[in-house]
Design a protein around this motif. Structure first.
Motif, PDB file in Angstrom:
ATOM      1  N   ARG A 175      34.427  60.928  40.595  1.00  0.00           N
ATOM      2  CA  ARG A 175      35.896  60.949  40.631  1.00  0.00           C
ATOM      3  C   ARG A 175      36.418  59.769  39.831  1.00  0.00           C
ATOM      4  NH1 ARG A 175      34.237  59.986  45.668  1.00  0.00           N
ATOM      5  NH2 ARG A 175      35.056  61.951  46.439  1.00  0.00           N
ATOM      6  N   VAL A 176      37.619  59.918  39.305  1.00  0.00           N
ATOM      7  CA  VAL A 176      38.238  58.842  38.544  1.00  0.00           C
ATOM      8  C   VAL A 176      39.291  58.164  39.410  1.00  0.00           C
ATOM      9  CG1 VAL A 176      40.048  60.274  37.517  1.00  0.00           C
ATOM     10  CG2 VAL A 176      39.277  58.236  36.330  1.00  0.00           C
ATOM     11  N   GLY A 177      39.470  56.873  39.209  1.00  0.00           N
ATOM     12  CA  GLY A 177      40.492  56.200  39.987  1.00  0.00           C
ATOM     13  C   GLY A 177      40.602  54.728  39.665  1.00  0.00           C
ATOM     14  N   PHE A 178      41.490  54.107  40.397  1.00  0.00           N
ATOM     15  CA  PHE A 178      41.791  52.688  40.274  1.00  0.00           C
ATOM     16  C   PHE A 178      41.878  52.132  41.682  1.00  0.00           C
ATOM     17  CE2 PHE A 178      45.017  49.405  40.563  1.00  0.00           C
ATOM     18  CZ  PHE A 178      44.627  48.525  39.573  1.00  0.00           C
ATOM     19  N   GLN A 179      41.232  51.011  41.935  1.00  0.00           N
ATOM     20  CA  GLN A 179      41.255  50.425  43.273  1.00  0.00           C
ATOM     21  C   GLN A 179      41.310  48.912  43.174  1.00  0.00           C
ATOM     22  OE1 GLN A 179      41.291  52.121  46.196  1.00  0.00           O
ATOM     23  NE2 GLN A 179      41.267  50.324  47.477  1.00  0.00           N
ATOM     24  N   LEU A 180      42.193  48.324  43.955  1.00  0.00           N
ATOM     25  CA  LEU A 180      42.267  46.871  44.123  1.00  0.00           C
ATOM     26  C   LEU A 180      41.996  46.573  45.582  1.00  0.00           C
ATOM     27  CD1 LEU A 180      43.191  43.896  43.448  1.00  0.00           C
ATOM     28  CD2 LEU A 180      45.475  44.656  44.076  1.00  0.00           C
ATOM     29  N   THR A 212      42.054  34.943  42.657  1.00  0.00           N
ATOM     30  CA  THR A 212      40.843  34.860  43.467  1.00  0.00           C
ATOM     31  C   THR A 212      40.973  35.790  44.667  1.00  0.00           C
ATOM     32  OG1 THR A 212      41.689  33.055  44.799  1.00  0.00           O
ATOM     33  CG2 THR A 212      40.484  32.463  42.792  1.00  0.00           C
ATOM     34  N   GLY A 213      39.855  36.125  45.257  1.00  0.00           N
ATOM     35  CA  GLY A 213      39.870  36.935  46.470  1.00  0.00           C
ATOM     36  C   GLY A 213      40.144  38.406  46.247  1.00  0.00           C
ATOM     37  N   THR A 214      39.669  38.960  45.108  1.00  0.00           N
ATOM     38  CA  THR A 214      39.885  40.384  44.848  1.00  0.00           C
ATOM     39  C   THR A 214      38.677  41.022  44.190  1.00  0.00           C
ATOM     40  OG1 THR A 214      40.818  39.996  42.649  1.00  0.00           O
ATOM     41  CG2 THR A 214      42.382  40.105  44.482  1.00  0.00           C
ATOM     42  N   ARG A 215      38.600  42.342  44.346  1.00  0.00           N
ATOM     43  CA  ARG A 215      37.718  43.183  43.549  1.00  0.00           C
ATOM     44  C   ARG A 215      38.582  44.310  43.000  1.00  0.00           C
ATOM     45  NH1 ARG A 215      34.183  42.907  48.124  1.00  0.00           N
ATOM     46  NH2 ARG A 215      32.538  41.393  47.746  1.00  0.00           N
ATOM     47  N   ILE A 216      38.410  44.609  41.718  1.00  0.00           N
ATOM     48  CA  ILE A 216      39.184  45.653  41.062  1.00  0.00           C
ATOM     49  C   ILE A 216      38.209  46.570  40.334  1.00  0.00           C
ATOM     50  CG2 ILE A 216      40.999  46.165  39.382  1.00  0.00           C
ATOM     51  CD1 ILE A 216      41.943  43.240  39.776  1.00  0.00           C
ATOM     52  N   PHE A 217      38.458  47.871  40.405  1.00  0.00           N
ATOM     53  CA  PHE A 217      37.644  48.852  39.671  1.00  0.00           C
ATOM     54  C   PHE A 217      38.557  49.886  39.047  1.00  0.00           C
ATOM     55  CE2 PHE A 217      35.286  52.803  39.227  1.00  0.00           C
ATOM     56  CZ  PHE A 217      34.191  52.372  38.500  1.00  0.00           C
ATOM     57  N   VAL A 218      38.293  50.218  37.786  1.00  0.00           N
ATOM     58  CA  VAL A 218      38.995  51.270  37.055  1.00  0.00           C
ATOM     59  C   VAL A 218      37.933  52.115  36.375  1.00  0.00           C
ATOM     60  CG1 VAL A 218      40.662  51.800  35.239  1.00  0.00           C
ATOM     61  CG2 VAL A 218      40.902  49.678  36.547  1.00  0.00           C
ATOM     62  N   SER A 226      34.061  47.547  47.780  1.00  0.00           N
ATOM     63  CA  SER A 226      33.632  46.904  49.019  1.00  0.00           C
ATOM     64  C   SER A 226      32.505  45.899  48.808  1.00  0.00           C
ATOM     65  CB  SER A 226      33.202  47.959  50.041  1.00  0.00           C
ATOM     66  OG  SER A 226      32.040  48.631  49.577  1.00  0.00           O
ATOM     67  N   SER A 227      31.944  45.873  47.603  1.00  0.00           N
ATOM     68  CA  SER A 227      30.811  45.004  47.320  1.00  0.00           C
ATOM     69  C   SER A 227      30.825  44.602  45.848  1.00  0.00           C
ATOM     70  CB  SER A 227      29.514  45.768  47.642  1.00  0.00           C
ATOM     71  OG  SER A 227      28.389  45.091  47.148  1.00  0.00           O
ATOM     72  N   PHE A 277      35.422  49.759  34.548  1.00  0.00           N
ATOM     73  CA  PHE A 277      35.739  48.338  34.422  1.00  0.00           C
ATOM     74  C   PHE A 277      35.838  47.730  35.815  1.00  0.00           C
ATOM     75  CE2 PHE A 277      37.056  50.337  30.551  1.00  0.00           C
ATOM     76  CZ  PHE A 277      36.661  49.442  29.583  1.00  0.00           C
ATOM     77  N   HIS A 278      35.211  46.570  35.975  1.00  0.00           N
ATOM     78  CA  HIS A 278      35.086  45.936  37.284  1.00  0.00           C
ATOM     79  C   HIS A 278      35.398  44.458  37.111  1.00  0.00           C
ATOM     80  CE1 HIS A 278      32.315  45.486  41.040  1.00  0.00           C
ATOM     81  NE2 HIS A 278      33.435  46.050  41.396  1.00  0.00           N
ATOM     82  N   ARG A 279      36.101  43.926  38.054  1.00  0.00           N
ATOM     83  CA  ARG A 279      36.351  42.477  38.075  1.00  0.00           C
ATOM     84  C   ARG A 279      36.257  42.010  39.517  1.00  0.00           C
ATOM     85  NH1 ARG A 279      40.063  38.415  40.047  1.00  0.00           N
ATOM     86  NH2 ARG A 279      39.836  36.650  38.682  1.00  0.00           N
ATOM     87  N   CYS A 280      35.380  41.064  39.776  1.00  0.00           N
ATOM     88  CA  CYS A 280      35.170  40.529  41.126  1.00  0.00           C
ATOM     89  C   CYS A 280      35.428  39.029  41.103  1.00  0.00           C
ATOM     90  CB  CYS A 280      33.731  40.745  41.578  1.00  0.00           C
ATOM     91  SG  CYS A 280      33.202  42.449  41.603  1.00  0.00           S
ATOM     92  N   HIS A 281      36.149  38.573  42.103  1.00  0.00           N
ATOM     93  CA  HIS A 281      36.311  37.130  42.266  1.00  0.00           C
ATOM     94  C   HIS A 281      36.403  36.855  43.756  1.00  0.00           C
ATOM     95  CE1 HIS A 281      37.548  33.016  41.824  1.00  0.00           C
ATOM     96  NE2 HIS A 281      37.296  33.114  40.533  1.00  0.00           N
ATOM     97  N   VAL A 282      35.234  36.625  44.349  1.00  0.00           N
ATOM     98  CA  VAL A 282      35.122  36.536  45.800  1.00  0.00           C
ATOM     99  C   VAL A 282      34.344  35.278  46.166  1.00  0.00           C
ATOM    100  CG1 VAL A 282      34.258  37.706  47.858  1.00  0.00           C
ATOM    101  CG2 VAL A 282      35.071  39.051  45.926  1.00  0.00           C
TER     102      VAL A 282
END
Length: 137
Positions: free
Chosen positions: A111-116, A1-7, A19-20, A30-35
């Motif tokens: 742009r391509v990337g990965f962010q947590l 819980t408490g994360t957003r991830i994007f690939v 951020s949203s 791919f996106h996963r949100c649990h906020v």
């Protein structure tokens, strides 16, 4: 819980794409949100956004800690659709699909990337092995 991830691919910065629950700009990935107070996804979603409208597809693949995932997406030049696939290598499960809804504009640089992004005060540990991108010239 408490994360957003994007690939994946975004026209915005990688920081802004997490951020949203509905980030700005164009994106495909791919996106996963649990906020708390926002989306509370249990699964990975494949998302596309045309700068205004977002399309979220539930992959049916659960987000779980201590698992290894492979993410794939492909868009043939001028095809008008994106094919995606996600593999949970740890458990031997996968899902795939195709979408043509709310695709990023063909002339938008991305742009391509990965962010947590950690939303709460918990420490997170994530590992990424490789990102491979190919583009027609």
């Amino acid at each position: 819980t408490g994360t957003r991830i994007f690939v994946g691919l975004t026209s915005d910065t990688m920081v802004n794409v997490t951020s949203s629950d509905n980030p700005g700009g164009h994106l495909a990935g791919f996106h996963r949100c649990h906020v708390n107070g926002g989306l509370t996804d249990s699964n990975w979603f494949f998302v596309t956004k045309d700068g205004t409208n977002i399309n979220r597809i539930d992959t049916g693949i659960a987000f779980q800690s201590n698992k290894v995932y492979d993410f794939y997406s492909f868009a043939a030049p001028t095809s008008g659709e994106i094919t995606w696939k996600i593999d949970n290598l740890t458990d031997g499960t996968s899902a795939e699909g195709t979408t043509s809804t709310n695709l990023p504009d063909a002339t938008t640089l991305m742009r391509v990337g990965f962010q947590l992004r950690t939303i709460n005060a918990s420490a997170r540990n994530v590992r990424m092995q490789r990102i491979y991108v190919e583009s027609d010239r």
